[in-house]
Design a protein around this motif. Structure first.
Motif, PDB file in Angstrom:
ATOM      1  N   PHE A 102     -34.863  12.185 -21.273  1.00 45.96           N
ATOM      2  CA  PHE A 102     -34.897  10.919 -20.537  1.00 45.96           C
ATOM      3  C   PHE A 102     -35.490   9.799 -21.375  1.00 45.96           C
ATOM      4  CE2 PHE A 102     -37.319   7.986 -17.825  1.00 45.96           C
ATOM      5  CZ  PHE A 102     -36.287   7.454 -17.064  1.00 45.96           C
ATOM      6  N   ARG A 103     -36.563  10.082 -22.075  1.00 52.53           N
ATOM      7  CA  ARG A 103     -37.226   9.040 -22.870  1.00 52.53           C
ATOM      8  C   ARG A 103     -36.335   8.547 -24.003  1.00 52.53           C
ATOM      9  NH1 ARG A 103     -43.537  11.123 -23.465  1.00 52.53           N
ATOM     10  NH2 ARG A 103     -44.025  11.098 -21.220  1.00 52.53           N
ATOM     11  N   ALA A 104     -35.673   9.483 -24.670  1.00 57.05           N
ATOM     12  CA  ALA A 104     -34.790   9.089 -25.778  1.00 57.05           C
ATOM     13  C   ALA A 104     -33.639   8.230 -25.269  1.00 57.05           C
ATOM     14  CB  ALA A 104     -34.259  10.329 -26.497  1.00 57.05           C
ATOM     15  N   MET A 105     -33.023   8.627 -24.148  1.00 56.33           N
ATOM     16  CA  MET A 105     -31.913   7.860 -23.602  1.00 56.33           C
ATOM     17  C   MET A 105     -32.371   6.490 -23.102  1.00 56.33           C
ATOM     18  SD  MET A 105     -29.341   9.674 -24.203  1.00 56.33           S
ATOM     19  CE  MET A 105     -28.143   8.691 -23.345  1.00 56.33           C
ATOM     20  N   LYS A 106     -33.605   6.425 -22.614  1.00 54.13           N
ATOM     21  CA  LYS A 106     -34.135   5.143 -22.164  1.00 54.13           C
ATOM     22  C   LYS A 106     -34.322   4.194 -23.342  1.00 54.13           C
ATOM     23  CE  LYS A 106     -37.905   3.116 -19.464  1.00 54.13           C
ATOM     24  NZ  LYS A 106     -39.185   3.390 -18.722  1.00 54.13           N
ATOM     25  N   ASP A 107     -34.809   4.722 -24.474  1.00 56.35           N
ATOM     26  CA  ASP A 107     -34.974   3.893 -25.673  1.00 56.35           C
ATOM     27  C   ASP A 107     -33.623   3.428 -26.211  1.00 56.35           C
ATOM     28  OD1 ASP A 107     -37.700   4.226 -25.489  1.00 56.35           O
ATOM     29  OD2 ASP A 107     -37.770   5.909 -26.901  1.00 56.35           O
ATOM     30  N   ILE A 108     -32.628   4.308 -26.171  1.00 56.39           N
ATOM     31  CA  ILE A 108     -31.289   3.940 -26.642  1.00 56.39           C
ATOM     32  C   ILE A 108     -30.681   2.869 -25.730  1.00 56.39           C
ATOM     33  CG2 ILE A 108     -28.935   4.794 -26.989  1.00 56.39           C
ATOM     34  CD1 ILE A 108     -30.141   7.469 -27.821  1.00 56.39           C
ATOM     35  N   ALA A 109     -30.880   3.034 -24.417  1.00 54.76           N
ATOM     36  CA  ALA A 109     -30.317   2.076 -23.459  1.00 54.76           C
ATOM     37  C   ALA A 109     -30.899   0.683 -23.654  1.00 54.76           C
ATOM     38  CB  ALA A 109     -30.573   2.552 -22.029  1.00 54.76           C
ATOM     39  N   ALA A 110     -32.145   0.613 -24.142  1.00 55.92           N
ATOM     40  CA  ALA A 110     -32.767  -0.691 -24.368  1.00 55.92           C
ATOM     41  C   ALA A 110     -32.007  -1.495 -25.420  1.00 55.92           C
ATOM     42  CB  ALA A 110     -34.221  -0.505 -24.797  1.00 55.92           C
ATOM     43  N   HIS A 111     -31.259  -0.814 -26.290  1.00 57.24           N
ATOM     44  CA  HIS A 111     -30.488  -1.493 -27.341  1.00 57.24           C
ATOM     45  C   HIS A 111     -29.003  -1.576 -27.024  1.00 57.24           C
ATOM     46  CE1 HIS A 111     -33.913  -1.527 -30.163  1.00 57.24           C
ATOM     47  NE2 HIS A 111     -34.186  -0.316 -29.692  1.00 57.24           N
ATOM     48  N   THR A 112     -28.506  -0.705 -26.168  1.00 60.87           N
ATOM     49  CA  THR A 112     -27.066  -0.670 -25.897  1.00 60.87           C
ATOM     50  C   THR A 112     -26.691  -1.319 -24.566  1.00 60.87           C
ATOM     51  OG1 THR A 112     -27.273   1.552 -24.919  1.00 60.87           O
ATOM     52  CG2 THR A 112     -26.755   1.413 -27.274  1.00 60.87           C
ATOM     53  N   ARG A 113     -27.592  -1.295 -23.606  1.00 58.72           N
ATOM     54  CA  ARG A 113     -27.296  -1.871 -22.284  1.00 58.72           C
ATOM     55  C   ARG A 113     -28.069  -3.179 -22.114  1.00 58.72           C
ATOM     56  NH1 ARG A 113     -27.647   3.562 -18.429  1.00 58.72           N
ATOM     57  NH2 ARG A 113     -26.067   4.788 -19.553  1.00 58.72           N
ATOM     58  N   LEU A 114     -27.618  -4.177 -22.804  1.00 60.94           N
ATOM     59  CA  LEU A 114     -28.279  -5.479 -22.757  1.00 60.94           C
ATOM     60  C   LEU A 114     -27.839  -6.270 -21.533  1.00 60.94           C
ATOM     61  CD1 LEU A 114     -27.961  -6.528 -26.518  1.00 60.94           C
ATOM     62  CD2 LEU A 114     -29.880  -5.385 -25.407  1.00 60.94           C
ATOM     63  N   THR A 115     -28.740  -7.074 -21.021  1.00 61.80           N
ATOM     64  CA  THR A 115     -28.394  -7.972 -19.929  1.00 61.80           C
ATOM     65  C   THR A 115     -27.559  -9.121 -20.490  1.00 61.80           C
ATOM     66  OG1 THR A 115     -30.390  -9.311 -20.237  1.00 61.80           O
ATOM     67  CG2 THR A 115     -30.547  -7.403 -18.756  1.00 61.80           C
ATOM     68  N   PRO A 116     -26.807  -9.833 -19.649  1.00 60.10           N
ATOM     69  CA  PRO A 116     -26.013 -10.970 -20.151  1.00 60.10           C
ATOM     70  C   PRO A 116     -26.861 -11.977 -20.927  1.00 60.10           C
ATOM     71  CG  PRO A 116     -25.345 -10.422 -17.923  1.00 60.10           C
ATOM     72  CD  PRO A 116     -26.533  -9.569 -18.223  1.00 60.10           C
ATOM     73  N   GLY A 117     -28.072 -12.245 -20.444  1.00 61.16           N
ATOM     74  CA  GLY A 117     -28.941 -13.179 -21.151  1.00 61.16           C
ATOM     75  C   GLY A 117     -29.318 -12.700 -22.532  1.00 61.16           C
ATOM     76  N   ASP A 118     -29.620 -11.401 -22.641  1.00 60.51           N
ATOM     77  CA  ASP A 118     -29.968 -10.836 -23.948  1.00 60.51           C
ATOM     78  C   ASP A 118     -28.779 -10.865 -24.900  1.00 60.51           C
ATOM     79  OD1 ASP A 118     -32.543 -10.343 -23.108  1.00 60.51           O
ATOM     80  OD2 ASP A 118     -32.105  -8.289 -22.451  1.00 60.51           O
ATOM     81  N   ARG A 119     -27.590 -10.658 -24.370  1.00 56.82           N
ATOM     82  CA  ARG A 119     -26.392 -10.703 -25.224  1.00 56.82           C
ATOM     83  C   ARG A 119     -26.160 -12.114 -25.764  1.00 56.82           C
ATOM     84  NH1 ARG A 119     -23.312  -6.172 -25.136  1.00 56.82           N
ATOM     85  NH2 ARG A 119     -23.719  -4.643 -23.470  1.00 56.82           N
ATOM     86  N   VAL A 120     -26.363 -13.106 -24.909  1.00 54.51           N
ATOM     87  CA  VAL A 120     -26.203 -14.487 -25.359  1.00 54.51           C
ATOM     88  C   VAL A 120     -27.222 -14.812 -26.449  1.00 54.51           C
ATOM     89  CG1 VAL A 120     -26.436 -16.899 -24.662  1.00 54.51           C
ATOM     90  CG2 VAL A 120     -25.193 -15.297 -23.200  1.00 54.51           C
ATOM     91  N   THR A 121     -28.459 -14.368 -26.255  1.00 52.00           N
ATOM     92  CA  THR A 121     -29.498 -14.608 -27.254  1.00 52.00           C
ATOM     93  C   THR A 121     -29.150 -13.940 -28.578  1.00 52.00           C
ATOM     94  OG1 THR A 121     -31.179 -14.740 -25.510  1.00 52.00           O
ATOM     95  CG2 THR A 121     -31.956 -14.341 -27.757  1.00 52.00           C
ATOM     96  N   ALA A 122     -28.647 -12.693 -28.505  1.00 55.78           N
ATOM     97  CA  ALA A 122     -28.283 -11.970 -29.725  1.00 55.78           C
ATOM     98  C   ALA A 122     -27.135 -12.668 -30.453  1.00 55.78           C
ATOM     99  CB  ALA A 122     -27.907 -10.532 -29.388  1.00 55.78           C
ATOM    100  N   LEU A 123     -26.141 -13.156 -29.705  1.00 58.16           N
ATOM    101  CA  LEU A 123     -25.010 -13.854 -30.322  1.00 58.16           C
ATOM    102  C   LEU A 123     -25.460 -15.147 -30.991  1.00 58.16           C
ATOM    103  CD1 LEU A 123     -22.186 -13.390 -27.648  1.00 58.16           C
ATOM    104  CD2 LEU A 123     -22.201 -12.501 -29.984  1.00 58.16           C
ATOM    105  N   ARG A 124     -26.354 -15.890 -30.343  1.00 59.75           N
ATOM    106  CA  ARG A 124     -26.841 -17.131 -30.927  1.00 59.75           C
ATOM    107  C   ARG A 124     -27.625 -16.870 -32.219  1.00 59.75           C
ATOM    108  NH1 ARG A 124     -28.674 -19.912 -25.185  1.00 59.75           N
ATOM    109  NH2 ARG A 124     -26.668 -20.937 -24.748  1.00 59.75           N
ATOM    110  N   LYS A 125     -28.425 -15.807 -32.220  1.00 64.10           N
ATOM    111  CA  LYS A 125     -29.161 -15.455 -33.435  1.00 64.10           C
ATOM    112  C   LYS A 125     -28.201 -15.062 -34.560  1.00 64.10           C
ATOM    113  CE  LYS A 125     -33.496 -13.938 -31.275  1.00 64.10           C
ATOM    114  NZ  LYS A 125     -34.421 -12.802 -31.062  1.00 64.10           N
TER     115      LYS A 125
END
Length: 362
Positions: free
Chosen positions: A134-157
Motif C-alpha cells: 500500500f505504501r509503495a503504491m501510494k508513493d507512486i500515485a503521488a507522481h502518476t495521479r496528479l490533480t488537474p491543477g498539478d498537471r497545469v503547474t507541471a506543464l507550465r514548468k
C-alpha cells in the motif's frame, strides 16, 4: 516455500529438494515484463528454459543453425559473458507471430517461443508484491495521479524550462516554431450528477462517479440466488478459497443475493489438465456457476477453462487469482466486487439509469 507446491519434475517439493529453487524461481519470473535495449522491445516471461543456455543453437529463417551467443554478437554486436545462464522464454500470442519477432526463436515441438538472454534483459513494470504494498503504491500515485491543477503547474514548468534553454530554443527557431508561455484556456460546463437507481432507493453519482459503497448496503435491482455452484482449487489455496466462500455467503444477502454451499473440488496439482478434467466431470445441467481459484496467473490455463465453460459446456464461470483473495484485510471488498460480477453473469441487474437521459441544452 515454493509458490506453486509442485516441482518441474512433477513431484512434491517436500520430496524433491533439488527442484525447490528451480520451481520457485520459475514461478517468481513468470508474467514479469522485461525490456531489451538492443531491439527496443518488451517481452513477458512465460517460463524459464533451465535446460538451455547461450551456447545452444536455434534454426534461422533460412534453415541454418546458429548459437544464441553468436547470433547476438553478429546481429547486435553484444558479447555474452555468462555462457551457462538459463534462458527466459516468451510465448507470443498468435496475433503477434505474424509481425516478425526480432529475437531468436528456438526450434522445438511446441508452438513458436522466443528465447531471451537474462544478461541482456531489464525488468520493467510492477511486480505483484509491489502492487500489494500500500505504501509503495501510494508513493507512486503521488507522481502518476496528479490533480488537474498539478498537471497545469507541471506543464507550465516544462514550457518555462524549454523557453529558458538556449539549445532547445535554437532548435525550435530552426523549425520556425514557437511555444506559447501559457496553456490554452477554454470555457467549459459542468453536468449534473447522474441519478443511479437501486432496488429501493436512488443515489446521485458523485464527482468521482463511485456509488459502490451505497450498492454494498442496498439490494440490487435483480439479484439471482446462487443455489448450485462449484468451486475448484489446489491444496495450496484451500484455506483462502474456503474463506472466500464464507465471505461470499456473508456479503451476498445485504445485496439481495442468496448464496448456498458450493460443491468443493480440491485438486491434487495445478496442471491445466487436472483443472479441466475435474470441472468437466462435475458439470451438470443444474450447475449455475463454476469458480476456479488458480495459484498463479497463466494465460494457457485461463484460456482452457474459458473454452470449456464458454464453448464445450456453456456455464457462467469466474476465474480468481489465488493471491487476490489471500489478502485478508481486503477480502471483504474484493468478494463484494466478485459478487457483483457473478450476479451479472447469472443474468441479474445491478442498477439502472433514468431513461431517456436528460437532454442538456447545447
Amino acid at each position: 516455500v515454493c509458490v506453486c507446491g509442485v516441482c518441474v519434475c512433477g513431484v512434491s517439493v517436500s520430496v524433491c529438494v533439488v527442484c525447490v529453487c528451480v520451481c520457485t524461481l520459475t514461478c517468481m519470473y513468470q508474467n514479469l515484463f522485461y525490456f531489451h535495449r538492443y531491439n527496443n522491445r518488451t517481452y513477458r516471461i512465460d517460463d524459464i528454459a533451465w535446460d538451455m543456455n547461450p551456447q545452444c543453437t536455434f534454426k534461422c529463417h533460412d534453415g541454418s543453425e546458429i548459437r544464441f551467443m553468436d547470433y547476438y554478437q553478429k546481429q547486435y554486436n553484444l558479447t555474452i559473458r555468462d555462457t551457462e545462464q538459463p534462458l527466459l522464454v516468451n510465448k507470443p500470442k498468435k496475433r503477434l507471430r505474424t509481425r516478425g519477432q526480432q529475437a531468436p526463436q528456438a526450434a522445438s515441438e511446441e508452438a513458436e517461443k522466443i528465447c531471451l538472454i537474462p544478461e541482456l534483459s531489464c525488468m520493467t513494470g510492477l511486480t505483484d508484491d509491489t502492487r500489494s504494498d500500500f505504501r509503495a503504491m501510494k508513493d507512486i500515485a503521488a507522481h502518476t495521479r496528479l490533480t488537474p491543477g498539478d498537471r497545469v503547474t507541471a506543464l507550465r514548468k516544462f514550457v518555462e524550462r524549454i523557453r529558458s534553454c538556449k539549445e532547445a530554443q535554437a532548435e525550435f527557431d530552426s523549425w520556425g516554431l514557437m511555444i506559447d508561455p501559457d496553456i490554452l484556456n477554454v470555457t467549459g460546463r459542468q453536468l449534473k450528477g447522474e441519478l443511479i437507481l437501486l432496488k429501493s432507493k436512488s443515489v446521485v453519482a458523485g464527482a468521482e462517479a463511485d456509488w459502490s459503497r451505497e450498492l454494498m448496503k442496498e439490494h440490487m435491482i435483480t439479484a439471482v440466488p446462487l443455489q448450485s455452484w462449484v468451486i475448484a482449487f489446489t491444496k495450496k489455496d484451500q484455506r483462502n478459497a474456503l474463506e472466500f466462500v464464507k465471505m461470499l455467503q456473508k456479503v451476498g444477502p445485504p445485496m439481495g443475493m442468496e448464496v448456498k454451499e458450493p460443491m468443493v473440488l480440491e485438486l491434487k496439482d495445478d496442471r491445466t489438465e487436472t483443472f479441466i478434467r475435474s470441472i468437466r466431470d462435475n458439470l451438470t445441467p443444474a450447475v449455475q456457476l463454476v469458480v476456479v481459484v488458480q495459484p498463479t496467473s497463466r494465460d494457457d490455463r485461463y484460456s482452457a477453462i474459458k473454452k470449456l465453460c464458454c464453448v464445450e459446456s456453456p456455464v457462467p464461470s469466474q476465474v480468481i487469482n489465488g493471491r487476490t483473495i489471500a489478502q485478508s484485510q481486503k477480502l471483504r471488498s474484493i468478494t463484494q466486487k466478485i459478487a457483483l460480477q457473478v450476479n451479472c453473469k447469472l443474468g441479474g441487474e445491478l442498477w439502472a439509469l433514468e431513461i431517456p437521459l436528460v437532454q442538456y441544452a447545447q
